[in-house]
Structure formats: structure tokens, C-alpha cells
Design an enzyme around this catalytic site. Structure first.
Site, PDB file in Angstrom:
ATOM      1  N   GLY A  95       0.560  -5.209   0.551  1.00  0.00           N
ATOM      2  CA  GLY A  95      -0.546  -5.317  -0.404  1.00  0.00           C
ATOM      3  C   GLY A  95      -0.135  -5.932  -1.731  1.00  0.00           C
ATOM      4  O   GLY A  95      -0.972  -6.519  -2.433  1.00  0.00           O
ATOM      5  N   GLU A 114      -0.536  -9.412  -1.145  1.00  0.00           N
ATOM      6  CA  GLU A 114      -1.973  -9.708  -0.968  1.00  0.00           C
ATOM      7  C   GLU A 114      -2.699  -9.809  -2.318  1.00  0.00           C
ATOM      8  O   GLU A 114      -3.580 -10.647  -2.493  1.00  0.00           O
ATOM      9  CB  GLU A 114      -2.611  -8.636  -0.072  1.00  0.00           C
ATOM     10  CG  GLU A 114      -2.185  -8.835   1.384  1.00  0.00           C
ATOM     11  CD  GLU A 114      -2.632  -7.713   2.301  1.00  0.00           C
ATOM     12  OE1 GLU A 114      -2.444  -6.539   1.947  1.00  0.00           O
ATOM     13  OE2 GLU A 114      -3.183  -8.021   3.378  1.00  0.00           O
ATOM     14  N   GLU A 141       3.787  -5.191   7.417  1.00  0.00           N
ATOM     15  CA  GLU A 141       2.942  -4.146   8.026  1.00  0.00           C
ATOM     16  C   GLU A 141       3.239  -3.898   9.495  1.00  0.00           C
ATOM     17  O   GLU A 141       3.190  -2.757   9.957  1.00  0.00           O
ATOM     18  CB  GLU A 141       1.453  -4.510   7.858  1.00  0.00           C
ATOM     19  CG  GLU A 141       0.924  -4.351   6.439  1.00  0.00           C
ATOM     20  CD  GLU A 141       1.138  -5.573   5.560  1.00  0.00           C
ATOM     21  OE1 GLU A 141       1.886  -6.493   5.966  1.00  0.00           O
ATOM     22  OE2 GLU A 141       0.549  -5.617   4.469  1.00  0.00           O
ATOM     23  N   ALA A 159       0.849  -1.199   0.000  1.00  0.00           N
ATOM     24  CA  ALA A 159       0.000   0.000   0.000  1.00  0.00           C
ATOM     25  C   ALA A 159       0.880   1.243   0.000  1.00  0.00           C
ATOM     26  O   ALA A 159       2.000   1.222   0.529  1.00  0.00           O
ATOM     27  CB  ALA A 159      -0.885  -0.013   1.234  1.00  0.00           C
TER      28      ALA A 159
END
Ligand code: COA
Length: 260
Positions: free
Chosen positions: A110, A113, A133, A65
Site C-alpha cells: 500500500g 500504491e 502481497e 497495509a
């Protein structure tokens, strides 16, 4: 608005390439998630495309992200972002096409992910995968706490998510996160070759994917009922007649399928 995800369709081979293309590291923001969702919506109705490769850049599949967004986030912003991310990942996971992530370089946070939402992942020998994270004082918000546990087992998921450490391709392979390791300059071509194989497969591949996905979260007795329905649906495809006839005449594995 300039595009941050490219879609290349090849109706000849039946393969599409979805390429993340945002800045140096493919940091994932709301615009990228929106574009991915809109690409998934168009692929969901695309009868000419039967397999897709999700990829990024040569050094960065995606570094997660966009951290530059976070300093202004309050709880509501974070919740909205995570929900949008999870909806996008579910859109990728639910695609009817067989999907493969081709990972060069870093697939972090992400980035990993998104890759976890595809059917398969192949990676470069020097790729790095992880969910860092916690090192930012947060947790994964795009499905890693769930999909990692399902793919690699709960203990490995806890190890990766609690430590934030990145693992290399060989460790990822040994723990079922990826299916194959290739030389860095061969990853994309190998993923496309794999996708072409699936794209040339029978229409029943999409039914098989639907059976695995829809049954996964259900009790076994309910899941196998869904399998029975999809098994029956396969008998309505042209490829069933072709595959069975080809076996009876020429033996196994020789059928040429139409995808219908
Ligand atoms: N969001 C926003 N910017 C990011 C980013 C992210 N997730 N990851 C890297 N960047 C930026 C860096 O700040 C740097 O910006 P600058 O050139 O303006 O200084 C640029 O991308 C290149 O990063 P850099 O660290 O110099 O490159 P690298 O190739 O040596 O390292 C990473 C790459 C991916 C290993 C490293 O940048 C990293 O750990 N990124 C964060 C990963 C992460 O925590 N992801 C989870 C987010 S929830």
C-alpha cells in the site's frame, strides 16, 4: 485521536507536504486512509497550494497495509478495506495540485500504491519499491494491479505483482515507476524544489492534469473533446494573457505567472 498524517502548508511557495507518520514503518490502517482523504478534500479547495509532496519517514516511506489488521479480516472486512484504500488513492490522484512522492527507504504494498497515485515519484538511491502481497497469500488491493500496468507496462506489473519482489531505485527508474533518483538525504529537498517549480507555473497546469487524467480511460475521439474544452478554459485564465504577452515581448520561458 492522535494524527497519523501531517499536513504542512506553505502559502509563500504554494507547496504542501503531506507526511505519513504512523509508528516505525508507516503501516497503513483505516485511520491513516481517513486522514489522507480528509487532507485531499481540504487541498482540493485550497487555492493557495498548487503542488504537494507526499512523503514518509527516512527508512520507511510506508511498508504497506497494517498486516496486524489482517488476522481478524473476513471477506467483507477485506472488501471494505480495499474499497476505502482505492477511494483514498483516487482522491490523491484527482487532486488539482501537481503531486510528487518523495520516497526514502521502503515503499511496499500500500505504500507504493499511495505513491503510484501521485503525478511523479522520486526516490533515494537505496529505496526499495514493490508489491509483496502475494508473499502473504493475498493480492494488492489499493490499485497496484492497475496503476503499475499503466505506468510500467503489463509485463513489468505481472513480474512485480506475481513475484512480490522489491526493486531498487535504478530498476524503478528504468521501468518508469519513478522519474529521478537522488542521494537519500537529498530526496525530500529535491521533491520540494520540483514542487516549487510547478507551484510557480501557470494556472493551466491544473487544466493539463485534468486533461491527462480525464481522457486516459476514454476512446481517443472522446478524450480529445475533453482536451478541447480544457484548452478553451485556459484562455479564460490571467496566466494565458501573461504567458502569451511575455512570449511576444521577450521570447519563450520568461513569464511570471500568478496561478490565476
Ligand atoms: N504492517 C504491520 N507491521 C509491520 C509491517 C506492516 N506492513 N511492516 C513491518 N511491520 C513491523 C514488523 O512486524 C516489526 O514489528 P516489531 O518491531 O514489533 O517486530 C517492525 O514493523 C519493523 O519491521 P522489521 O521487519 O523488523 O524492519 P525492517 O526495517 O528490517 O524491514 C520491511 C522492513 C518493510 C522490509 C519488512 O518489515 C517487511 O517486509 N514488511 C512487510 C511488507 C509487506 O508485506 N507489505 C504489504 C502489506 S499488504
Amino acid at each position: 485521536m492522535s494524527s497519523v498524517v501531517q499536513l504542512e502548508r506553505d502559502p509563500e511557495t504554494g507547496v504542501a507536504i503531506i507526511r505519513l507518520d504512523r509508528g516505525k514503518v508507516n503501516a497503513i490502517n483505516e485511520a491513516m486512509l481517513e486522514e489522507l482523504t480528509s487532507i485531499c478534500n481540504s487541498l482540493a479547495d485550497d487555492r493557495e497550494i498548487r503542488a504537494a509532496v507526499l512523503t514518509g519517514g527516512s527508512r520507511h516511506f510506508a511498508a504497506g497495509a497494517d498486516i496486524e489488521r489482517f488476522p481478524t479480516f473476513d471477506r467483507d472486512d477485506a472488501l471494505a478495506f480495499s474499497r476505502q484504500f482505492n477511494d483514498t488513492a483516487l482522491g490523491i490522484e484527482g487532486l488539482p495540485q501537481i503531486t510528487i512522492s518523495a520516497i526514502n527507504g521502503y515503499a511496499l504494498g500500500g505504500g507504493l500504491e499511495l505513491a503510484l497515485a501521485t503525478d511523479f515519484r522520486v526516490a533515494a538511491s537505496d529505496a526499495q519499491l514493490g508489491n509483496p502481497e502475494v508473499l502473504l497469500g493475498i493480492i494488492p488491493g489499493g490499485g497496484a494491479t492497475q496503476r503499475l500496468a499503466r505506468l510500467a507496462g503489463v509485463t513489468m506489473a505481472k513480474d512485480l505483482v506475481y513475484s512480490g519482489r522489491a526493486i531498487g531505485a535504478e530498476e524503478a527508474l528504468a521501468n518508469n515507476l519513478i522519474s529521478a533518483v537522488f542521494e537519500p538525504d537529498e530526496v525530500q529537498a529535491e521533491a520540494v524544489k520540483m514542487a516549487e517549480g510547478y507551484a510557480a507555473g501557470p494556472a493551466s497546469l491544473q487544466l493539463a492534469k485534468a486533461a491527462v487524467l480525464s481522457g486516459y480511460h476514454l476512446p481517443l475521439d472522446e478524450a480529445v473533446k475533453i482536451e478541447s474544452e480544457l484548452f478553451a478554459d485556459a484562455f479564460n485564465t490571467e496566466d494565458c494573457a501573461i504567458g502569451v504577452q511575455s512570449f511576444l515581448e521577450n521570447g519563450p520561458g520568461k513569464a511570471s505567472f500568478t496561478g490565476r
